[in-house]
Design an enzyme around this catalytic site. Structure first.
Site, short mmCIF file in Angstrom:
data_model
loop_
_atom_site.label_atom_id
_atom_site.label_comp_id
_atom_site.label_asym_id
_atom_site.label_seq_id
_atom_site.Cartn_x
_atom_site.Cartn_y
_atom_site.Cartn_z
N GLY A 46 0.83 -1.20 0.00
CA GLY A 46 0.00 0.00 0.00
C GLY A 46 0.86 1.24 0.00
N GLN A 51 3.10 9.80 1.70
CA GLN A 51 4.39 9.13 1.46
C GLN A 51 5.06 9.62 0.17
OE1 GLN A 51 2.63 4.95 2.18
NE2 GLN A 51 4.78 4.81 2.81
N CYS A 93 7.29 -0.54 6.13
CA CYS A 93 6.71 0.63 5.47
C CYS A 93 7.76 1.21 4.53
CB CYS A 93 6.33 1.66 6.53
SG CYS A 93 5.69 3.19 5.86
N LEU A 94 7.33 1.57 3.31
CA LEU A 94 8.27 2.11 2.33
C LEU A 94 8.90 3.43 2.84
CD1 LEU A 94 6.35 1.44 -1.01
CD2 LEU A 94 8.26 0.14 -0.05
N HIS A 135 -2.98 0.49 8.34
CA HIS A 135 -1.63 1.07 8.22
C HIS A 135 -1.68 2.34 7.34
CE1 HIS A 135 2.90 0.59 7.59
NE2 HIS A 135 2.55 1.48 6.67
N GLU A 136 -2.34 2.23 6.18
CA GLU A 136 -2.39 3.37 5.25
C GLU A 136 -3.24 4.50 5.84
OE1 GLU A 136 -0.24 3.26 3.06
OE2 GLU A 136 0.11 1.12 3.20
N HIS A 139 -1.29 6.69 8.05
CA HIS A 139 -0.46 7.67 7.33
C HIS A 139 -1.21 8.99 7.13
CE1 HIS A 139 3.28 5.73 6.30
NE2 HIS A 139 2.68 4.67 5.81
NI NI Z 1 3.53 2.81 5.40
#
Ligand code: NI
Length: 168
Positions: A46, A51, A93-94, A135-136, A139
């Site tokens: 995701g 991000q 997480c990226l 999770h998203e 963000h």
């Molecule tokens: Ni993330």
């Protein structure tokens, strides 16, 4: 195909509360396509708009690429309406490269949000999809998974986080 630069910890844009999206226009559609390109390039599950330094309430998910029962999902102005159960599983997480840690999340959620046609969808998700949505969604509220880990694990990753901070 167009790839976007992924913003990483400790960039402050990751800490902002994202703004509502008021228009689904061509610019937004282009952005979403680039977000999917970027998600696939970096092999994530995701990607949320903050991000890629866009502080707007939007995220893209694709768990289908890695899991047979996975799903491709895009949500605009999402909300999590109900949560049920809890389980701990490892996440990454990226935006927090090379760090993986167990995070406690609800197992089942009821969520809603708008799709690309501007249609409000409300439905349930469980397991991996529910986890990725949570999770998203975090963000969009300036929360990273490392904020939700146990004190012991915080100590464990402290050195790695410090390295990321120094890299800036
Ligand atoms: Ni993330």
């Amino acid at each position: 195909m167009s790839l976007l630069k992924i913003t990483t910890f400790p960039d402050t844009i990751l800490r902002l509360k994202a703004e509502d999206i008021t228009d689904i226009d061509q610019e937004l559609i282009d952005l979403i396509n680039s977000m999917y390109d970027t998600l696939y390039e970096y092999e994530g599950l995701g990607l949320a708009a903050p991000q890629i330094s866009v502080s707007k309430k939007l995220f893209v998910i694709d768990t289908k690429k890695y899991y047979e029962d996975g799903e491709k999902l895009l949500l605009i102005n999402p909300e999590i309406v109900e949560k049920e159960g809890s389980e701990k599983l490892e996440e990454g997480c990226l935006s927090v490269p090379d760090i993986h840690c167990e995070v406690k999340r609800a197992i089942k959620i009821l969520f809603r949000g708008y799709n690309l046609d501007g249609k409000l969808i409300e439905r349930e998700a469980e397991g991996l999809l529910a986890r990725v949505i949570q999770h998203e969604f975090d963000h969009l509220n300036g929360i990273l998974f490392i904020d939700r880990i146990s004190t012991i694990n915080k100590h464990k990753i402290a050195k790695d986080l410090k390295k990321l901070k120094e890299k800036g």
